[in-house]
Design a protein around this motif. Structure first.
Motif, short mmCIF file in Angstrom:
data_model
loop_
_atom_site.label_atom_id
_atom_site.label_comp_id
_atom_site.label_asym_id
_atom_site.label_seq_id
_atom_site.Cartn_x
_atom_site.Cartn_y
_atom_site.Cartn_z
N GLU A 47 -6.65 3.03 -2.62
CA GLU A 47 -6.00 3.63 -1.38
C GLU A 47 -6.00 4.90 -1.59
O GLU A 47 -6.11 5.60 -0.27
CB GLU A 47 -4.57 2.84 -1.27
N ASP A 75 0.87 -1.39 -0.10
CA ASP A 75 -0.04 -0.15 -0.11
C ASP A 75 0.84 1.22 0.28
O ASP A 75 0.45 2.21 0.40
CB ASP A 75 -1.03 -0.05 1.34
N ASN A 81 -11.47 0.55 -0.11
CA ASN A 81 -11.16 -0.48 -0.53
C ASN A 81 -12.02 -1.48 -0.91
O ASN A 81 -11.59 -2.45 -1.69
CB ASN A 81 -9.98 -1.01 0.84
N ASP A 88 -4.95 -1.41 -6.52
CA ASP A 88 -4.79 -0.87 -5.10
C ASP A 88 -4.23 0.31 -4.71
O ASP A 88 -5.05 0.83 -3.72
CB ASP A 88 -3.73 -1.98 -4.64
N ALA A 143 -9.47 7.74 -1.43
CA ALA A 143 -9.19 7.78 -0.18
C ALA A 143 -10.39 8.42 0.67
O ALA A 143 -10.79 8.19 1.69
CB ALA A 143 -7.82 8.68 0.18
#
Length: 596
Positions: A493, A265, A503, A489, A497
């Protein structure tokens, strides 16, 4: 006393001579009549003998033709009935009254792709005129010999290029990939030694978690969707593994070009790296279809590199398609398509640098391949793995195509400094520079005015994408463009956000996982279909785990077709290396007798 009188026949002879002289002087036709009668008898006898001989030759030719057809049918290596039964059935059902002399002789070598059948037969022909000369019948004896050899060979090599192929092998100072490259290169060389190259075609299908079919193949498959051209894989469903063929007109989803993983991440782990793509495009990963150009095959093998998961099922599916005649339209088009269109003189049609006919993607001699299963061809598949089926991923339909809610502006730079303390308590800092800003619409499409989130600057509630949408500023990305820039990903992320469930929405629910159990079933299905078409499947488990060994063993054509190269580097008691295994397979294939 009586006198004995002795008589002789002199007078009789004199009388006969006199009669003959009178007959010769006879001008009333008596002599001619006698000659006519005698001549007629001779002609009649000759004609009668001719009729008997004609009847004899008719029945002999008929029996010969029937026996020829019988042994030809029996010698066909693709028919499954006992050859001797085929010959007997032909004779029994024929319209001649012949019979076999003894049992047909069969020399059968299915591993060599050859069969020789010899048969003898005879028929008794009754005579109508020769009977008067002591010949009541004539016996016609015939012999037929038929031998069939393979007219062509099609080979599909399914080679593992997954990440574990980077591990050290039992071959000294070589990784698994290096050992495979040596073995496969030698195999290709051996296959064409002292052989007519126009009889043998080889296709190479590298695979990891997907198979890169290549732009040339997919561009000749009208049924494949065209959301992007970043990569060239397709997504199969379970039913696709229940048949060998890939119909070029069949609707198939092009695999989305995406990298789902950001291992830590990390903000800096933004880019979609080709090496990690679900559909790889790295050198050596593309299918090489139907060629006999040894140097091209060698170059393909040398260019292969390891990376990614393992999908043996998809590799075998593509190999099956490249051996199935439904794929012939694609191969035919490739046989007319230049390898380098830019190197061709438009006026002459010749290669600018050599002055010769330009090289085609598939040699023209193979424009009719894959040949029909019933044709005089032997189809062979070699399936190699060092592992077992692992997971594969398919992007969900909502994110495959169309406009995303993400804009990108290349005219932005950001420096990010990260500091930490090492194990000695010393403070260390590293500054990274990032270019480009992402803007994500945070309001629904029907809400005005819209609001945006500027990702790198972490600014919400903006009235427009960063820099606006003027020339050379922010551009709205399609989903394929977005996934070509960032991993799933990272997108979840950082771009999203601002969402509480980012997620789950943009990562967990963005793709579907095809698990190994399902892939094992798919592999079993496609291997059964392949073997059902009389394709010889050689399996090589190269220092593989037990599950992989079982899968490859079950996929192979059985005893004599499966090789397990153990982690010791040897093959059971024979201690064969992978190079020796490929050499053994080449030797077995070259036993096939090719017609010249």
């Amino acid at each position: 006393m009586k006198m004995r009188v002795f008589k002789c026949n002199t007078k009789n002879y004199k009388n006969a001579a006199a009669v003959a002289r009178r007959f010769s002087r006879d001008e009333e036709g008596g002599a001619f009549i006698i000659f006519v009668v005698v001549g007629f008898l001779l002609i009649f006898a000759t004609a009668g003998i001719g009729v008997d001989i004609m009847n004899f030759e008719r029945d002999r030719a008929s029996l010969q033709g029937t026996l020829d057809r019988a042994v030809l049918a029996a010698a066909n290596v693709k028919q499954k009935l006992p050859p001797s039964d085929v010959v007997k059935s032909y004779i029994e059902k024929s319209d001649v009254h012949g019979k076999l002399i003894g049992e047909p002789e069969v020399e059968d070598d299915p591993r060599a792709g050859a069969r020789k059948v010899t048969a003898n037969a005879a028929v008794d022909v009754k005579t109508h005129f020769m009977w008067f000369f002591g010949y009541p019948s004539l016996t016609a004896s015939v012999t037929s010999v038929a031998e069939e050899a393979i007219g062509a060979i099609e080979i599909a090599m399914v080679l593992d290029i997954s990440g574990s192929m980077s591990w050290d092998s039992a071959t000294e100072d070589k990784t698994k990939m290096e050992a495979l490259q040596d073995a496969a290169t030698q195999f290709v060389t051996t296959m064409y030694e002292k052989e007519n190259p126009d009889k043998i075609s080889i296709s190479i299908i590298p695979y990891n978690n997907q198979v890169n079919a290549g732009e040339n193949i997919l561009s000749n498959m009208p049924g494949v969707t065209t959301e992007h051209d970043y990569s060239h894989c397709v997504d199969f469903v379970d039913s696709d593994f229940k048949e060998n063929a890939i119909n070029p007109n069949q609707v198939l989803n092009r695999t989305a070009h995406f990298d789902r993983r950001n291992y830590n991440d990390d903000y800096e782990d933004e880019r979609h790296y080709v090496s990690r793509s679900v559909c790889t495009t790295r050198a050596g990963s593309e299918i090489t279809a139907m060629t006999n150009i040894v140097s091209d095959l060698h170059d393909q093998i040398a260019a292969m590199s390891p990376g990614g998961n393992t999908s043996i099922d998809i590799g075998v599916k593509w190999a099956a398609a490249l051996l199935d005649p439904q794929f012939q339209p694609v191969i035919n088009k490739l046989s007319k398509q230049n390898v380098d269109p830019d190197s061709v003189d438009p006026d002459t049609g010749l290669d600018i640098s050599t002055g010769l006919s330009p090289q085609k993607i598939v040699p023209a001699v193979f424009d009719n391949r894959p040949m029909k299963y019933e044709a005089n061809v032997k189809k062979i598949m070699i399936v190699m793995t060092d592992g077992e089926n692992t997971e594969n991923w398919i992007l969900n339909e909502a994110y495959r195509d169309g406009a995303s809610d993400v804009w990108y502006n290349p005219n932005y730079e950001q420096e990010v400094t990260n500091c930490w303390y090492n194990r000695w308590g010393q403070r260390r800092c590293e500054t990274n520079r990032y270019t480009g800003e992402y803007s994500v619409r945070t309001t629904a499409p029907d809400v005005t005015p819209p609001e945006y989130y500027w990702t790198r600057q972490e600014l919400a509630g903006q009235s427009e994408p960063f820099g606006g949408e003027a020339d050379d500023q922010s551009v709205r990305l399609t989903y394929p463009q977005l996934w070509n820039r960032v991993t799933l990903d990272w997108n979840a992320e950082y771009n999203y956000a601002w969402q509480s469930n980012h997620n789950q929405t943009w990562y967990d629910n963005a793709f579907t996982t095809v698990y190994r159990s399902e892939k094992d079933t798919r592999l079993s299905d496609i291997c059964s279909e392949v073997k059902g078409k009389d394709i010889d499947v050689y399996g090589i488990a190269f220092e593989a785990p037990a599950v992989g060994v079982t899968a490859i063993d079950n996929c192979s054509s059985g005893a004599g077709f499966f090789y397990e190269v153990k982690k010791s580097g040897g093959l059971g008691e024979s201690e064969q290396t992978i190079t020796q295994v490929f050499e053994s397979i080449a030797t077995a294939i070259k036993r096939l007798r090719l017609t010249q």
